[in-house]
Scaffold this active site. Structure first.
Site, PDB file in Angstrom:
ATOM      1  N   LYS A 212       0.829  -1.205   0.000  1.00 32.19           N
ATOM      2  CA  LYS A 212       0.000   0.000   0.000  1.00 32.19           C
ATOM      3  C   LYS A 212       0.866   1.259   0.000  1.00 32.19           C
ATOM      4  O   LYS A 212       0.633   2.193  -0.755  1.00 32.19           O
ATOM      5  CB  LYS A 212      -0.933  -0.006   1.210  1.00 32.19           C
ATOM      6  CG  LYS A 212      -1.898   1.168   1.246  1.00 32.19           C
ATOM      7  CD  LYS A 212      -2.786   1.142   2.482  1.00 32.19           C
ATOM      8  CE  LYS A 212      -3.720  -0.033   2.468  1.00 32.19           C
ATOM      9  NZ  LYS A 212      -4.685   0.009   3.601  1.00 32.19           N
ATOM     10  N   GLU A 218      10.090  -5.356   4.103  1.00 26.53           N
ATOM     11  CA  GLU A 218      10.390  -6.633   3.458  1.00 26.53           C
ATOM     12  C   GLU A 218      10.061  -6.600   1.967  1.00 26.53           C
ATOM     13  O   GLU A 218      10.836  -7.079   1.131  1.00 26.53           O
ATOM     14  CB  GLU A 218       9.599  -7.762   4.139  1.00 26.53           C
ATOM     15  CG  GLU A 218       9.936  -7.970   5.597  1.00 26.53           C
ATOM     16  CD  GLU A 218       9.101  -7.128   6.541  1.00 26.53           C
ATOM     17  OE1 GLU A 218       9.121  -7.404   7.752  1.00 26.53           O
ATOM     18  OE2 GLU A 218       8.414  -6.181   6.063  1.00 26.53           O
ATOM     19  N   ARG A 274      -5.200  -8.308   5.652  1.00 25.91           N
ATOM     20  CA  ARG A 274      -5.627  -9.704   5.806  1.00 25.91           C
ATOM     21  C   ARG A 274      -6.996  -9.973   5.199  1.00 25.91           C
ATOM     22  O   ARG A 274      -7.448 -11.115   5.175  1.00 25.91           O
ATOM     23  CB  ARG A 274      -5.592 -10.106   7.276  1.00 25.91           C
ATOM     24  CG  ARG A 274      -6.378  -9.197   8.207  1.00 25.91           C
ATOM     25  CD  ARG A 274      -6.027  -9.501   9.670  1.00 25.91           C
ATOM     26  NE  ARG A 274      -6.665  -8.599  10.620  1.00 25.91           N
ATOM     27  CZ  ARG A 274      -6.174  -7.406  10.972  1.00 25.91           C
ATOM     28  NH1 ARG A 274      -5.056  -6.975  10.408  1.00 25.91           N
ATOM     29  NH2 ARG A 274      -6.782  -6.665  11.869  1.00 25.91           N
ATOM     30  N   GLU A 359      -4.318 -11.804  14.203  1.00 28.02           N
ATOM     31  CA  GLU A 359      -4.038 -10.387  14.018  1.00 28.02           C
ATOM     32  C   GLU A 359      -5.301  -9.561  14.239  1.00 28.02           C
ATOM     33  O   GLU A 359      -5.234  -8.411  14.676  1.00 28.02           O
ATOM     34  CB  GLU A 359      -3.469 -10.124  12.616  1.00 28.02           C
ATOM     35  CG  GLU A 359      -2.840  -8.742  12.462  1.00 28.02           C
ATOM     36  CD  GLU A 359      -2.034  -8.601  11.178  1.00 28.02           C
ATOM     37  OE1 GLU A 359      -0.827  -8.900  11.202  1.00 28.02           O
ATOM     38  OE2 GLU A 359      -2.621  -8.210  10.159  1.00 28.02           O
TER      39      GLU A 359
END
Length: 554
Positions: A212, A218, A274, A359
């Site tokens: 985003k 990473e 997610r 999460e």
């Protein structure tokens, strides 16, 4: 517009108190006896719809249990919370955002408003943009820098930009289109990068950078490594546009990286990572199975959305699954929940659900900031059957911990081999049956006597062979793993997680604990690499930094 949540301690509700009293009676409930006394138990405690069969009869429940749990759902205001979720209210209060992943699978012509703006035209515009890209690659119209067609797609992303798409593309592997293979690159470990690119040809590889912010550590580091690898294989700056696309809201950073503006797909702050596989984050899914199958995936999820929205709570799959989870977590003190898919292509389903559930509901305060006085989300774990039967199922059957289980199995195998699938299905059902039935001391003694054991041998061996049973499980059966049924299955768990968050009064859509790790990571990195770093805040971290600096070479 802020989403104000009235402070509410669910344990103070009369429904909770009634469940507490009911639990005292249910401590002695025996499922074996319940099945023996009621031959209609399966019929009474199972549901079929959305291409799924949900059997929850092997649970520590009676009709009264379900009635009390449904009353709890009503008393916490689940009906209104559900409506708020679908209508675009800012249910993510700590970030002042909506959580409208359900809008991504709504049909053309529907309207959903955020701040008086209908978001559905933009949603379907992105679907159109995805369709054009996918068709271009599948029809070999998209060419690499040597005019060869694309044969491999590498998705560079982490968390929700990786786990959901990988789950679905693996789960739908039998529907994969010929000529295009999808790969996933998430970890910042160089070993994973080398493994992914080892068999690739830069001339025929397309990278999707899913971030985003276009700044997730990473993802950005792996994208930079892919760029360097591309140059080392003969590509140039002007060729980047043919081999890199992005899913990001930071158009400027993506363009500066070398990605053509028309090949940047938007992300919205009202879709959490997610919950994002239904968006352009799902591009690797669409590139793997084709756009028509991707739309079938959306249709399956929409089918479950409608079921969740319209079915009465006592006949509502995600609501019942959520309530059973609350029943075990907060009354039976279950600390974990196992997910056991009996399908090789669903081997990464548990990894996706770990992020989705833990999460979302791994929180210690309610929406209003007050501390929880009860446990929230359980530890999610598990793996593919039958492998687990020869490993951790032993803990499920004879361990001391209370663990609830979801079994997931298709009726039809995507790859039938002789009678393998009949045995796979039989193993799934027999494991759930064994958890429920167990084996008592009398049965064990009779078996050992029949085998010729002496009384002394039986006395010593029998305690080791006794299996308590009476351990709860759900069984979810799909006719086959198809785009539509898998879409419904994933959406089922999304809604289950949301329902539990409403009952506990927490925000399922933020993840501040994850953000803290990112913040501290920068300081640690400087400690590893700066010439004169600032000392760490604790001696353990400083000691580990010192060890790295003293032993690292390169």
């Amino acid at each position: 517009m802020p989403y104000y949540i009235q402070p509410q301690d669910v344990t103070k509700l009369s429904a909770w108190q009634a469940l507490t009293e009911h639990y005292q009676l249910m401590k002695k409930f025996d499922m074996r006896q319940a099945f023996s006394e009621n031959t209609n138990r399966f019929k009474e405690f199972s549901l079929e719809g959305c291409e799924l069969l949900f059997d929850y009869s092997k649970n520590l429940i009676t009709k009264e249990t379900i009635q009390l749990l449904v009353k709890l759902a009503n008393d916490v205001g689940l009906t209104q919370a559900r409506a708020d979720l679908f209508s675009g209210k800012f249910v993510n209060a700590s970030e002042n955002r909506a959580a409208l992943h359900t809008a991504l699978r709504r049909p053309y012509g529907d309207q959903v408003f955020i701040n008086d703006v209908d978001i559905m035209p933009e949603v379907h515009q992105v679907l159109h943009q995805m369709t054009e890209l996918v068709n271009s690659i599948h029809n070999k119209l998209w060419r690499g820098f040597t005019e060869k067609p694309i044969t491999d797609v590498v998705n560079i992303g982490i968390g929700g930009s990786f786990l959901g798409p990988m789950l679905v593309s693996e789960g739908l592997l039998p529907f994969a289109q010929k000529g295009v293979t999808c790969h996933y690159l998430a970890n910042i470990d160089g070993s994973e990068f080398r493994e992914v690119v080892a068999e690739l040809n830069a001339e025929t590889t397309l990278f999707i950078v899913s971030s985003k912010s276009f700044g997730t550590l990473e993802t950005l580091k792996n994208a930079q490594a892919a760029r360097h690898w591309f140059f080392a294989q003969g590509g140039t700056e002007k060729d980047l546009a043919r081999h890199f696309i992005a899913v990001s809201s930071n158009v400027k950073a993506a363009v500066e990286f070398g990605i053509a503006k028309e090949n940047i797909f938007p992300m919205w702050d009202w879709v959490g990572g997610r919950y994002s596989l239904w968006s352009a984050i799902g591009l690797p899914i669409a590139l793997s199975v084709g756009m028509s199958n991707f739309k079938e995936l959306l249709a399956g999820a929409y089918m479950m959305d409608q079921h969740f929205l319209t079915a009465p709570f006592e006949k509502n799959m995600p609501v019942l699954m959520a309530l059973l989870g609350v029943w075990y977590s907060n009354f039976f003190n279950a600390q974990s929940h196992a997910i056991l898919p009996y399908d090789h292509n669903l081997r990464d389903f548990v990894r996706h659900l770990q992020q989705l559930d833990m999460e979302s509901n791994g929180k210690g305060v309610r929406q209003d900031g007050s501390p929880l006085t009860i446990d929230s989300g359980p530890i999610i774990w598990g793996g593919v059957g039958c492998n687990g039967q020869h490993a951790y199922h032993q803990l499920l059957h004879q361990g001391t911990r209370f663990i609830s289980v979801d079994f997931i199995v298709p009726v039809v195998s995507a790859n039938p081999v002789n009678n393998h699938h009949q045995w796979l299905y039989a193993n799934c059902l027999s494991q759930s049956q064994a958890l429920m039935l167990g084996k008592n001391k009398q049965q064990v003694e009779q078996e050992l006597t029949a085998k010729g054991y002496s009384a002394e041998q039986i006395e010593k061996l029998a305690p080791h062979k006794v299996i308590a049973g009476n351990r709860p499980s759900n069984t979810l059966v799909l006719e086959r793993v198809s785009p539509r049924s898998l879409g419904a299955l994933v959406a089922l768990y999304e809604h289950k997680v949301f329902v539990q968050s409403v009952i506990w009064g927490i925000n399922a859509f933020d993840q501040w604990g994850v953000e803290l790790g990112k913040e501290l990571g920068l300081a640690v990195y400087k400690g590893l690499t700066d010439y004169q770093p600032t000392p760490a805040e604790d001696t353990s971290t400083q000691g580990l930094i010192n060890y790295f600096r003293n032993h690292h070479r390169g």
